[in-house]
Design a protein around this motif. Structure first.
Motif, PDB file in Angstrom:
ATOM      1  N   THR A  89      16.241 -43.033 -15.832  1.00 15.79           N
ATOM      2  CA  THR A  89      17.042 -42.068 -16.528  1.00 15.79           C
ATOM      3  C   THR A  89      18.519 -41.944 -16.296  1.00 15.79           C
ATOM      4  N   ASN A  90      19.184 -41.400 -16.995  1.00 19.36           N
ATOM      5  CA  ASN A  90      20.782 -41.231 -16.608  1.00 19.36           C
ATOM      6  C   ASN A  90      21.492 -42.481 -16.343  1.00 19.36           C
ATOM      7  N   GLU A  91      20.860 -43.583 -16.977  1.00 17.08           N
ATOM      8  CA  GLU A  91      21.602 -44.925 -16.603  1.00 17.08           C
ATOM      9  C   GLU A  91      22.916 -45.110 -17.017  1.00 17.08           C
ATOM     10  N   ASP A  92      23.460 -44.337 -17.971  1.00 22.52           N
ATOM     11  CA  ASP A  92      24.924 -44.409 -18.392  1.00 22.52           C
ATOM     12  C   ASP A  92      25.512 -43.382 -17.547  1.00 22.52           C
ATOM     13  N   SER A  93      25.219 -42.558 -16.796  1.00 23.87           N
ATOM     14  CA  SER A  93      26.013 -41.351 -16.244  1.00 23.87           C
ATOM     15  C   SER A  93      25.845 -41.430 -14.539  1.00 23.87           C
ATOM     16  N   SER A  94      24.789 -41.844 -13.906  1.00 25.25           N
ATOM     17  CA  SER A  94      24.563 -41.772 -12.731  1.00 25.25           C
ATOM     18  C   SER A  94      25.105 -42.880 -12.098  1.00 25.25           C
ATOM     19  N   ASP A  95      25.772 -42.769 -10.810  1.00 23.53           N
ATOM     20  CA  ASP A  95      25.966 -44.142 -10.056  1.00 23.53           C
ATOM     21  C   ASP A  95      25.094 -43.958  -8.608  1.00 23.53           C
ATOM     22  N   ASN A  96      24.018 -43.012  -8.842  1.00 25.13           N
ATOM     23  CA  ASN A  96      23.112 -43.092  -7.816  1.00 25.13           C
ATOM     24  C   ASN A  96      23.350 -42.550  -6.493  1.00 25.13           C
ATOM     25  N   GLY A  97      24.506 -41.528  -6.807  1.00 24.12           N
ATOM     26  CA  GLY A  97      24.876 -41.172  -5.275  1.00 24.12           C
ATOM     27  C   GLY A  97      23.931 -40.170  -4.778  1.00 24.12           C
ATOM     28  N   ALA A  98      22.980 -39.457  -5.762  1.00 24.20           N
ATOM     29  CA  ALA A  98      21.808 -38.728  -5.020  1.00 24.20           C
ATOM     30  C   ALA A  98      20.762 -39.624  -4.174  1.00 24.20           C
ATOM     31  N   PHE A  99      20.426 -40.810  -4.695  1.00 24.05           N
ATOM     32  CA  PHE A  99      19.685 -41.591  -3.898  1.00 24.05           C
ATOM     33  C   PHE A  99      20.183 -42.113  -2.726  1.00 24.05           C
ATOM     34  N   ILE A 100      21.583 -42.459  -2.655  1.00 16.70           N
ATOM     35  CA  ILE A 100      22.075 -42.937  -1.637  1.00 16.70           C
ATOM     36  C   ILE A 100      22.103 -41.931  -0.276  1.00 16.70           C
ATOM     37  N   ASN A 101      22.390 -40.578  -1.028  1.00 20.47           N
ATOM     38  CA  ASN A 101      22.226 -39.341   0.234  1.00 20.47           C
ATOM     39  C   ASN A 101      21.025 -39.189   0.533  1.00 20.47           C
ATOM     40  N   PHE A 102      19.897 -39.395  -0.278  1.00 19.67           N
ATOM     41  CA  PHE A 102      18.589 -39.348   0.093  1.00 19.67           C
ATOM     42  C   PHE A 102      18.096 -40.361   0.983  1.00 19.67           C
ATOM     43  N   VAL A 103      18.390 -41.556   1.028  1.00 20.47           N
ATOM     44  CA  VAL A 103      17.916 -42.477   2.186  1.00 20.47           C
ATOM     45  C   VAL A 103      18.901 -42.350   3.368  1.00 20.47           C
ATOM     46  N   ARG A 104      20.086 -42.060   3.157  1.00 24.73           N
ATOM     47  CA  ARG A 104      20.932 -41.525   4.426  1.00 24.73           C
ATOM     48  C   ARG A 104      20.452 -40.691   5.207  1.00 24.73           C
ATOM     49  N   GLU A 105      20.061 -39.297   4.469  1.00 25.16           N
ATOM     50  CA  GLU A 105      19.268 -38.342   5.300  1.00 25.16           C
ATOM     51  C   GLU A 105      18.366 -38.554   6.017  1.00 25.16           C
ATOM     52  N   MET A 106      17.518 -39.536   5.310  1.00 27.92           N
ATOM     53  CA  MET A 106      16.241 -39.642   6.059  1.00 27.92           C
ATOM     54  C   MET A 106      16.413 -40.619   7.197  1.00 27.92           C
ATOM     55  N   ALA A 107      17.438 -41.232   7.166  1.00 27.81           N
ATOM     56  CA  ALA A 107      17.502 -42.331   8.316  1.00 27.81           C
ATOM     57  C   ALA A 107      18.495 -41.367   9.411  1.00 27.81           C
ATOM     58  N   PHE A 108      19.733 -40.671   9.038  1.00 22.36           N
ATOM     59  CA  PHE A 108      20.310 -40.281  10.263  1.00 22.36           C
ATOM     60  C   PHE A 108      20.611 -38.745  10.180  1.00 22.36           C
ATOM     61  N   GLY A 109      20.155 -38.071   9.042  1.00 21.21           N
ATOM     62  CA  GLY A 109      20.368 -36.509   8.685  1.00 21.21           C
ATOM     63  C   GLY A 109      19.279 -35.750   9.037  1.00 21.21           C
ATOM     64  N   ASP A 110      19.341 -34.752   7.770  1.00 22.79           N
ATOM     65  CA  ASP A 110      18.184 -33.774   7.613  1.00 22.79           C
ATOM     66  C   ASP A 110      17.477 -34.106   6.765  1.00 22.79           C
ATOM     67  N   ALA A 111      16.316 -34.869   7.056  1.00 15.74           N
ATOM     68  CA  ALA A 111      15.341 -35.482   6.227  1.00 15.74           C
ATOM     69  C   ALA A 111      14.760 -34.752   5.226  1.00 15.74           C
ATOM     70  N   LEU A 112      14.389 -33.632   5.713  1.00 13.62           N
ATOM     71  CA  LEU A 112      13.335 -32.668   5.070  1.00 13.62           C
ATOM     72  C   LEU A 112      14.183 -31.733   3.961  1.00 13.62           C
ATOM     73  N   SER A 113      15.457 -31.924   4.160  1.00 16.14           N
ATOM     74  CA  SER A 113      16.469 -31.219   2.887  1.00 16.14           C
ATOM     75  C   SER A 113      16.522 -32.003   1.832  1.00 16.14           C
ATOM     76  N   VAL A 114      16.093 -33.374   1.812  1.00 19.41           N
ATOM     77  CA  VAL A 114      16.284 -34.140   0.761  1.00 19.41           C
ATOM     78  C   VAL A 114      14.934 -34.360  -0.109  1.00 19.41           C
ATOM     79  N   ILE A 115      13.724 -34.035   0.852  1.00 16.29           N
ATOM     80  CA  ILE A 115      12.264 -34.414   0.290  1.00 16.29           C
ATOM     81  C   ILE A 115      11.726 -33.178  -0.333  1.00 16.29           C
TER      82      ILE A 115
END
Length: 846
Positions: A637-663
C-alpha cells in the motif's frame, strides 16, 4: 453498447510521434476478433495543461495493430458514449495522441480528437469491439496542472504522476519536483490535523496544523497547497509543542486573520511542504467532509483519518454520522422491481423529514422528503421510480453508477455514491452497520438492520464460475510460471462480472504443478485490474488455493480459523468448487486478499504501510538504512507516497533501540501461539521467514497471517530434528532465535512470555482439546466430503483424504493424531516436564 463515431481529422505520419521499431504480430483470433487485453494501453493523460491547451490521451501499442478503429474510448461521464478511434495502423512500441475537447471547440489541424474533456478526478476506459480491455483512473491531485498521469514505464508500469511527454517515452517529474515521501516523515514535527471544507454556518473553510513533537516549530519555514499545487507561505510565527494553529482557506481578505489564497473542495487535497520536501498530505473524497463536519486525524497528529466534529484549536473528536443518513440503496432490483432508498435516524431524537431533500446525479430539482416524523432508530424506505408505487417515492430512478445527496437548508449533509459492481442485482449497497461511515455491498435488508452478504460461506460449499477464452486459458497453463494476468468473466453467488483478471500463483506448488503437466494451479483473481474500483461483492482481489501438500483439505482452513479465534486480523476463507468454461476443476479454498479493503475492515487506521516479506530482509534483521537492500520486503500500500521510513525505523529499533516501541506485541504473541501450536515452520520463524504480512500504524508494526497450508507440521525444510511435533514453544525457530528479531525481542520480555504461554494454554484447553478438535474435523468433513470425492484434479484420493483426518498419509501427519501429540507436548513444556527452549540456536539446530 451504443457507440458514437467521433469526428477525426487526418493525421500525418510525422504527427504520430512514433517511437520504437520491430515487434511481432499480436495473437488475433480471426474467428472471434479477440485480442490480448494488453495489445493497446492507455499510457498517459493530461487533464490540465500548463499552457491552458487541450487535454489529451496517449495510447501505446504493445503489439502490431492493423486497424485502430476496432477500439473505442470514453471518460467516466455516464452521459458519454464510447467514441471510435481512427482507422490507422500502429506498430508495436508506437504512440498515438488523441486530444480531448468540447464538442463546440475546433481542433487544431491534423489532430485526432474525441469530444469530451478530462476532469481532475476522472477515468478513461478503452474498449475492443465493445469489450473493455483497459482503464486509467486518476484522482484529485494526481493529474494537476502542468503534470500528466500514466504508466511508468510505458505500457506496463504502475500509474503515477508524470512530466507530460505526448507521443514520447513517459518520464517522471524532474529532480526539482517534490518527492511524495509522507511516510518517511511519520514522525514529522508538523502535521495537517483537521480541515473544514464546508462550514455549517456559512463561514470560511479552514485548515488546522498540529505540532506533534516535543519541540517548537517555526511555521514560516513551511508552505501549503491544495490539489492545484500552487504553494502558499504559512505565517511567520512559532508554535509550541502540542499546539494547534488554524488558517482560513479563502480568497477573501480577512484583515488580520491568517489565511491561504485558496478554498477547499468537497473532494480535495492539502499538502504541506518544508522547503522542497512534501512532509504531510491530507486527502478526502466527497462525503467525508460535508457541511457541519470536519475531516482529519484522530487522535491528533496520527495517521488515522476520520470524519470529525469541527474542533478548531482543540483536540479532534470523531463525529457521529447523522442524525439522518442514507443507509441503504437498491439500484438493480433482482425482480425488476423499483429501486429504493432507505433512510435511518441515527440519533436519540425524532426527525421531521420534510426539512430534508434528496437528489441524485440527474438534472432534476431536489425532492422534498414526505411530511413524516421518523423516530430514533427507525427506518423509512422511499422508492425511486417514475411511477407512483402507492408508497413514499421520489420521481427518479437510481443508475448503476450514481450518487445521492441528502440536503438540509440547501447544504449536503449526507452523501452516498456507487459503481455498477457495488449494486449488482440481488444485492444492496450502503453502510456496513446502520449509521456507520464504512460502506460496502450488502445483503438486502429493506427496513431492517444492514447486513453484509455471506461471501465466505461457512455453512455450505459455493461454486465459482470462470468463462475464459480457450486460447487465453491454455496460454496461462502453458506459461504458468510467468504468473501473468489473463482476462476472464466470473460468476459468484449470482453476480457476473465480465472484465476480471486471473493468474497463476504460488512458489513450490506452482513449480510442482507446472512440471507435472497438471492444471490444478492456485490462482490470484484481480477484480479491478481492468475496471478501476470494480468489486465482486466487496472483493477487489481474492485467492483460490489448490490444497497443495494437504490430503486432508483442512490444514489452511483450520489454521485460519484458529487465528480468528485468537483475535488476530485474519483473511476470511471458504470452500468453493471452481468451474472453468463449465467444467469442474476442483475444490479450492477461497481466501480474502490482504489489501486496503482488509485493512479497512480490521483497523481504524487505514493509512499505514502494508508489507509482504519474502526473501532478502524478510527475517527483519538490520541491513542498512536503504530500503532497496531489503529486496524481499514488498510494499503493498502507499506505493506512490511512501519511501519506507517507518519500516527502516522498525528494523533499526529492533536491532539497536527500543524494539518493543515499534512492535504491536499482542499481535505477535497471538500469531506465534497458533503458528507454534501447529508446528508451522513455513512462516516467519521458519527457515524461509515468509508467509506473513506486516501492517504499520504510526510507526508500530502488527503481524498478520498468510498462506497456512503447510501447518500441522507439514513443512520441515532445513529442520534437522526428527520430529517437528516437539517444536520448542519458547525457541520455535529454524536457526538462531536472535536471527528472528521480531520474535526474539517480544519473547525477551518476561511479561510477554507469560501472556504467550496463556494463549497456548487457551488453545490446548479450547479448540485444540482432543474432543473439540475431533468434532471440528468431523464437522468440516460432513460439509466438504462429497465435494472432495467429486474433485477431478485432486492431488490425493478420497481414501487418503479420509485417512489423513486421523493418520499419516505420504508423510503428512493425520490431523487429530498430530494435535493429540502436540497438545501433550505443549502441556509438558508449559509445566516444565519438557524443555521449552534450547541453547539459542533454535529448535531445528539443537
Amino acid at each position: 453498447m451504443k457507440h458514437t463515431k467521433a469526428a477525426f481529422l487526418p493525421l500525418s505520419l510525422l504527427a504520430l510521434s512514433l517511437l520504437g521499431c520491430g515487434g511481432t504480430n499480436d495473437d488475433t483470433d480471426t474467428t472471434t476478433g479477440t485480442l490480448p487485453t494488453t495489445t493497446l494501453k492507455i499510457n498517459e493523460i493530461v487533464a490540465s495543461a500548463a499552457d491552458g491547451g487541450n487535454d489529451w490521451i496517449e495510447l501505446y501499442a504493445l503489439a502490431d495493430i492493423a486497424d485502430l478503429s476496432q477500439y473505442s474510448i470514453v471518460d467516466d461521464n455516464t452521459d458519454h458514449s464510447p467514441q471510435t478511434l481512427p482507422a490507422v495502423a500502429l506498430s508495436a512500441g508506437e504512440f498515438i495522441v488523441i486530444y480531448a475537447i468540447d464538442e463546440s471547440d475546433t481542433p487544431a489541424e491534423g489532430q485526432y480528437y474525441v469530444t469530451f474533456k478530462l476532469g481532475s478526478d476522472d477515468a478513461v476506459t478503452l474498449y475492443h469491439n465493445g469489450i473493455q480491455t483497459d482503464q486509467l483512473d486518476w484522482q484529485e491531485g494526481e493529474a494537476a496542472q502542468g503534470y500528466s498521469y500514466g504508466l511508468y514505464t510505458d505500457g506496463s508500469g504502475s500509474a503515477q504522476t508524470l512530466t507530460p511527454t505526448p507521443g514520447a517515452v513517459n518520464q517522471l517529474p524532474d529532480s526539482t519536483a517534490v518527492i511524495t515521501d509522507t511516510k518517511t516523515n511519520f514522525d514529522a514535527a508538523l502535521r495537517i490535523n483537521e480541515i473544514v471544507a464546508k462550514d455549517a454556518a456559512g463561514g470560511q473553510d479552514w485548515i488546522e496544523f498540529y505540532v506533534t513533537g516535543d519541540t517548537a516549530v517555526y511555521l514560516g519555514d513551511y508552505q501549503v497547497a491544495d490539489e492545484n499545487g500552487e504553494r502558499v507561505n504559512l505565517p511567520d510565527i512559532t508554535l509550541g509543542a502540542g499546539s494547534f494553529f488554524r488558517v482560513y482557506a479563502t480568497t477573501d481578505d480577512l484583515a488580520d486573520s491568517p489565511a491561504v489564497g485558496f478554498k477547499l473542495g468537497a473532494s480535495d487535497q492539502v499538502s504541506l511542504y518544508l522547503e522542497d520536501d512534501l512532509v504531510d498530505q491530507l486527502s478526502w473524497k466527497t462525503g467525508a467532509a460535508l457541511a457541519g463536519y470536519s475531516y482529519g486525524r484522530y487522535p491528533d497528529g496520527s495517521d488515522t483519518l476520520a470524519t470529525l466534529t469541527p474542533t478548531a484549536g482543540a483536540a479532534n473528536s470523531v463525529a457521529s454520522h447523522g442524525p439522518l443518513v442514507i443507509n441503504e440503496v437498491v439500484a438493480s432490483a433482482f425482480d425488476d422491481g423499483p429501486d429504493w432508498i432507505e433512510l435511518y435516524n441515527n440519533s436519540d431524537s425524532p426527525i421531521a423529514l420534510n426539512q430534508y431533500q434528496l437528489i441524485d446525479s440527474s438534472d432534476i430539482d431536489p425532492v422534498t422528503l414526505p411530511d413524516v416524523t421518523l423516530a430514533a432508530g427507525e427506518y423509512l424506505v422511499i422508492y425511486a421510480t417514475d411511477e407512483n408505487p402507492g408508497s413514499y417515492y421520489v420521481p427518479f430512478k437510481l443508475g448503476k453508477e450514481d450518487e445521492l445527496s441528502l440536503l438540509l437548508n440547501n447544504e449536503t449533509v449526507d452523501y452516498l455514491s456507487w459503481q455498477a459492481s457495488d449494486v449488482s442485482a440481488g444485492y444492496s449497497y450502503g453502510l456496513v452497520t446502520d449509521g456507520s461511515w464504512q460502506k460496502n455491498t450488502l445483503a438486502i435488508t429493506q427496513g431492517t438492520s444492514n447486513s453484509l452478504p455471506a461471501v465466505y460461506n461457512k455453512t455450505t460449499v459455493e461454486s465459482i464460475y470462470f468463462e475464459i477464452d480457450t486460447d487465453q486459458w491454455q496460454d496461462m497453463l502453458d506459461n504458468a510460471l510467468d504468473e501473468e494476468y489473463h482476462p476472464t468473466a466470473v460468476t459468484y453467488q449470482g453476480v457476473t462480472l465480465d472484465s476480471v483478471a486471473i493468474r497463476t500463483k504460488g512458489n513450490s506448488s506452482l513449480d510442482s504443478v507446472y512440471r507435472s503437466g497438471g492444471e490444478r494451479f492456485s490462482f490470484n483473481i484481480d477484480v479491478n485490474e481492468y475496471v478501476s474500483g470494480q468489486k465482486l461483492l466487496g472483493m477487489k482481489k481474492f485467492v483460490l488455493n489448490n490444497m497443495f501438500n494437504d490430503p486432508s483439505y483442512m490444514r489452511e482452513y483450520i489454521a485460519y480459523e484458529l487465528m480468528e479465534q485468537m483475535g488476530i486480523a485474519t483473511p476470511e476463507h471458504a470452500y468453493v468448487n471452481v468451474y472453468v468454461n463449465g467444467e469442474l476443476k476442483g475444490l479450492y479454498l477461497l481466501v480474502e486478499f490482504v489489501n486496503e479493503e482488509f485493512i479497512a475492515k480490521h483497523f481504524s487506521n487505514t493509512q499505514g504501510d502494508l508489507y509482504k516479506p519474502d526473501g532478502v530482509g524478510s527475517d527483519l534483521q538490520w541491513i542498512n538504512d536503504d530500503f532497496s537492500s531489503y529486496s524481499g520486503v514488498e510494499l503493498k500500500t502507499n506505493e506512490d507516497s511512501s519511501d519506507n521510513g517507518a519500516f527502516i525505523n522498525f528494523v533499526r529499533e529492533m536491532a539497536f533501540g527500543d524494539a518493543l516501541s515499534v512492535i504491536e506485541q499482542d499481535s505477535v504473541l497471538r500469531y506465534m501461539a497458533v503458528s507454534v501450536a501447529l508446528s508451522n515452520l513455513d512462516s516467519y520463524h521458519g527457515a524461509l521467514a515468509h508467509n506473513y504480512y506486516l501492517y504499520e500504524q504510526d510507526g508500530v508494526f502488527s503481524m498478520l497471517p498468510w498462506d497456512l497450508n503447510e501447518s500441522f507440521g507439514s513443512f520441515s525444510m532445513g529442520c534437522n530434528r526428527a520430529d517437528i511435533r516437539g517444536l520448542y514453544i519458547d525457541e520455535p525457530t529454524d536457526g538462531a532465535l536472535a536471527d528472528k528479531p521480531l520474535v526474539a525481542n517480544v519473547f525477551a520480555d518476561s511479561n510477554n512470555l507469560t501472556t504467550y504461554h496463556g494463549y497456548l494454554q487457551q488453545l490446548i484447553d479450547g479448540p485444540l482439546a482432543s474432543a473439540n478438535f475431533a468434532a471440528r474435523v468431523a464437522d468440516i468433513d460432513a460439509r466438504i466430503g462429497q465435494h472432495v470425492a467429486a474433485d477431478p484434479t485432486a492431488f490425493y484420493s478420497y481414501s487418503q483424504y479420509k485417512t489423513n483426518q486421523t493418520s499419516t498419509v505420504s508423510n503428512f501427519y493425520g490431523l487429530t493424531s498430530f494435535i493429540n501429540y502436540r497438545v501433550n507436548n505443549i502441556s509438558q513444556q508449559l509445566s516444565g516436564a519438557l524443555p521449552s527452549s534450547g541453547t539459542g540456536r533454535g529448535y531445528c539446530s539443537n
